[in-house]
Design an enzyme around this catalytic site. Structure first.
Site, PDB file in Angstrom:
ATOM      1  N   GLU A  12      -6.640  -9.957   7.363  1.00  0.00           N
ATOM      2  CA  GLU A  12      -5.929 -10.932   8.188  1.00  0.00           C
ATOM      3  C   GLU A  12      -6.950 -11.912   8.737  1.00  0.00           C
ATOM      4  OE1 GLU A  12      -3.196  -9.377  11.092  1.00  0.00           O
ATOM      5  OE2 GLU A  12      -2.749  -7.681   9.783  1.00  0.00           O
ATOM      6  N   PHE A  55      -6.528  -6.626  -1.142  1.00  0.00           N
ATOM      7  CA  PHE A  55      -7.606  -6.256  -0.218  1.00  0.00           C
ATOM      8  C   PHE A  55      -7.848  -7.369   0.789  1.00  0.00           C
ATOM      9  CE2 PHE A  55      -8.244  -4.201  -4.332  1.00  0.00           C
ATOM     10  CZ  PHE A  55      -8.286  -2.868  -3.955  1.00  0.00           C
ATOM     11  N   CYS A 104      -3.661  -1.960   9.180  1.00  0.00           N
ATOM     12  CA  CYS A 104      -4.001  -1.193   7.966  1.00  0.00           C
ATOM     13  C   CYS A 104      -4.824   0.062   8.213  1.00  0.00           C
ATOM     14  CB  CYS A 104      -4.743  -2.091   6.983  1.00  0.00           C
ATOM     15  SG  CYS A 104      -3.651  -3.300   6.240  1.00  0.00           S
ATOM     16  N   ASN A 123     -10.056   1.295   2.119  1.00  0.00           N
ATOM     17  CA  ASN A 123      -9.828   1.169   3.560  1.00  0.00           C
ATOM     18  C   ASN A 123     -10.468   2.321   4.332  1.00  0.00           C
ATOM     19  OD1 ASN A 123      -8.596  -1.276   3.600  1.00  0.00           O
ATOM     20  ND2 ASN A 123      -6.508  -0.514   3.855  1.00  0.00           N
ATOM     21  N   THR A 171       0.863  -1.191   0.000  1.00  0.00           N
ATOM     22  CA  THR A 171       0.000   0.000   0.000  1.00  0.00           C
ATOM     23  C   THR A 171       0.894   1.234   0.000  1.00  0.00           C
ATOM     24  OG1 THR A 171      -1.635  -1.213   1.240  1.00  0.00           O
ATOM     25  CG2 THR A 171      -1.859   1.174   1.236  1.00  0.00           C
TER      26      THR A 171
HETATM   27  C1  UDX Z   1      -8.345  -4.465   6.386  1.00  0.00           C
HETATM   28  C2  UDX Z   1      -9.243  -4.490   5.140  1.00  0.00           C
HETATM   29  O1  UDX Z   1     -10.508  -5.106   5.449  1.00  0.00           O
HETATM   30  C3  UDX Z   1      -8.554  -5.229   3.997  1.00  0.00           C
HETATM   31  O2  UDX Z   1      -9.354  -5.161   2.818  1.00  0.00           O
HETATM   32  C4  UDX Z   1      -7.198  -4.586   3.752  1.00  0.00           C
HETATM   33  O3  UDX Z   1      -6.489  -5.296   2.745  1.00  0.00           O
HETATM   34  C5  UDX Z   1      -6.373  -4.557   5.024  1.00  0.00           C
HETATM   35  O4  UDX Z   1      -7.093  -3.903   6.063  1.00  0.00           O
HETATM   36  P1  UDX Z   1      -7.712  -6.183   8.340  1.00  0.00           P
HETATM   37  O5  UDX Z   1      -6.819  -5.120   8.875  1.00  0.00           O
HETATM   38  O6  UDX Z   1      -7.199  -7.577   8.289  1.00  0.00           O
HETATM   39  O7  UDX Z   1      -8.194  -5.813   6.852  1.00  0.00           O
HETATM   40  O8  UDX Z   1      -8.997  -6.202   9.275  1.00  0.00           O
HETATM   41  P2  UDX Z   1     -10.577  -5.963   9.134  1.00  0.00           P
HETATM   42  O9  UDX Z   1     -11.279  -7.250   9.144  1.00  0.00           O
HETATM   43  O10 UDX Z   1     -10.905  -5.029   8.029  1.00  0.00           O
HETATM   44  O11 UDX Z   1     -10.885  -5.238  10.533  1.00  0.00           O
HETATM   45  C6  UDX Z   1     -10.262  -3.988  10.866  1.00  0.00           C
HETATM   46  C7  UDX Z   1     -10.757  -3.507  12.206  1.00  0.00           C
HETATM   47  O12 UDX Z   1     -12.133  -3.140  12.139  1.00  0.00           O
HETATM   48  C8  UDX Z   1     -10.658  -4.548  13.326  1.00  0.00           C
HETATM   49  O13 UDX Z   1     -10.228  -3.915  14.513  1.00  0.00           O
HETATM   50  C9  UDX Z   1     -12.075  -5.063  13.437  1.00  0.00           C
HETATM   51  O14 UDX Z   1     -12.385  -5.582  14.710  1.00  0.00           O
HETATM   52  C10 UDX Z   1     -12.860  -3.803  13.148  1.00  0.00           C
HETATM   53  N1  UDX Z   1     -14.228  -4.062  12.649  1.00  0.00           N
HETATM   54  C11 UDX Z   1     -14.434  -4.684  11.448  1.00  0.00           C
HETATM   55  C12 UDX Z   1     -15.330  -3.633  13.399  1.00  0.00           C
HETATM   56  O15 UDX Z   1     -15.172  -3.054  14.481  1.00  0.00           O
HETATM   57  N2  UDX Z   1     -16.588  -3.821  12.893  1.00  0.00           N
HETATM   58  C13 UDX Z   1     -16.823  -4.443  11.702  1.00  0.00           C
HETATM   59  O16 UDX Z   1     -17.988  -4.570  11.314  1.00  0.00           O
HETATM   60  C14 UDX Z   1     -15.707  -4.881  10.951  1.00  0.00           C
END
Ligand code: UDX
Length: 384
Positions: free
Chosen positions: A113, A110, A218, A166, A84
């Protein structure tokens, strides 16, 4: 470790994939970018782009990798950037490489994790951006076995798509957390409210779960980087600034809620340290943000997380326990900070004899509220 097929992180399905790759001879691990890229037609840059001191993405690893690749990449080969990177970085790679015969293409990922393998094999879309459309199409062809629309753009648009995606997802969650606060004030239930709006296809029902605030490797760094990008593009991105502030507010609100339930100097049992379930990643974890605030308010912390054994680096005062129940020993409040599925199935009657006071603050709305209330606990969720 990698050569032995051992994966040092928790990531569903990754170990099997790597073992299969090694066994079939399709995958090999070597030292040095130049060694890996010699004789290749495509080289993917997947290096980290951490947050620099001023919030801008730090490009040093991208530049370093590009420098190493420059002398070895074959004529007419393609360097594909998956990291990114700020808009314009495709050109930075071109400048560093000084190889006009090698094309540089942006192909943001995208993956989430915890479901990275699944997300890679079943993406909603593949984005490929290059100023040379022939190079873009060569990269798009790598994905021909994957059933997803391919969006071909110029390089700057592809780079912008990653940040916009993001930031939009972070916006969704901050919006939900703000609505959750309002629900608490008006006596509504945010879960019903989100169900009610999520069926609207223009809104969509994903990423509408309220929680302790968003974190991870991220969203925090990418939202700050996009604010910097906006600043340089001479645009005041007040909306995104607000999204970041709502998130900090959420950490504060949840920490105050837990602190109040614990009482002055009370001991807090924390279930969950990682930034979300199904990963062992602690980077920018909302759980740690909240623990920081609780420690500052004078609370002691006993924590349990299925992926964290023994101690928590940087937190000598946090007692890391080996089970949910052990974390509750003589605690004044139980705080659920990560949505690990196992927590849901702990029987409150097993916890009762260990705690000093019966209070639960569930920042993920994970537990069965009525079961815990029936067992004699006070229960506070988010937005209910
Ligand atoms: C994110 C993006 O989803 C992904 O597309 C990108 O490539 C990298 O960043 P990630 O960091 O693995 O992925 O986590 P994600 O599942 O998106 O959750 C991010 C944060 O949001 C977490 O702390 C999660 O608990 C929180 N979250 C997610 C919420 O609080 N509510 C939700 O409905 C979804």
């Amino acid at each position: 470790m990698l050569r032995a097929g051992e994966i040092p992180i928790v990531e569903d399905g990754l170990s099997e994939l790597v073992k299969n790759g090694l066994a079939s001879g399709n995958l090999e691990f070597v030292l040095g970018a130049a060694h890996a890229a010699k004789d290749c037609e495509f080289a993917f840059l997947c290096v980290p782009t951490p947050e620099g001191e001023d919030g801008q993405a730090d490009l040093r690893y991208v530049e370093q990798a590009a420098k190493e690749l420059a002398p070895v990449m074959p004529h007419e080969s393609v360097v594909i950037n998956k990291s990114t990177v700020p808009v314009g970085s495709t050109r930075v790679v071109e400048r560093v490489m000084k190889r006009p015969d090698v094309r540089v293409v942006s192909n943001p990922e995208f993956l989430r994790e915890g479901s990275a393998v699944h997300d890679f094999l079943h993406p909603d879309r593949v984005v490929v951006g290059a100023d040379d459309q022939t190079a873009a199409l060569r990269v798009a062809a790598l994905y021909e076995n994957i059933n997803a629309p391919v969006v071909v753009t110029d390089a700057s648009s592809a780079e912008t798509i990653k940040y916009a995606a993001n930031a939009f997802l972070a916006t969704k969650i901050s919006f939900v957390n703000a609505i959750a606060a309002i629900c608490e004030g008006v006596g509504a239930d945010v879960r019903d409210v989100m169900r009610g709006i999520g069926y609207d296809r223009r809104i969509g029902n994903e990423f509408l779960r309220p929680g302790p605030g968003w974190g991870g490797s991220c969203f925090p760094k990418d939202t700050l980087a996009l604010l910097k990008i906006a600043e340089r593009a001479d645009y005041r991105f007040d909306l995104l600034q607000g999204v970041v502030e709502v998130n900090l507010q959420q950490f504060d609100r949840m920490a105050s809620r837990i602190s109040q339930a614990a009482g002055e100097g009370g001991t807090v049992a924390v279930w969950g340290l990682t930034f979300k379930a199904l990963t062992d990643d602690l980077r920018d974890s909302p759980s740690l943000e909240i623990i920081d605030r609780l420690i500052a308010k004078g609370h002691s912390i006993r924590a349990y997380d299925p992926t964290v054994a023994k101690s928590l680096r940087g937190y000598p005062a946090v007692v890391v326990c080996d089970s949910e129940i052990a974390a509750c020993e003589k605690s004044d409040v139980l705080a659920i900070l990560t949505e690990w599925e196992n927590f849901r199935w702990v029987d409150p009657s097993d916890v009762i004899h260990h705690v000093a006071s019966r209070h639960v603050v569930d920042t993920r709305n994970l537990l069965d509220r009525s079961a815990w209330r029936t067992a004699g606990f006070t229960y506070q969720g988010v937005g209910r």
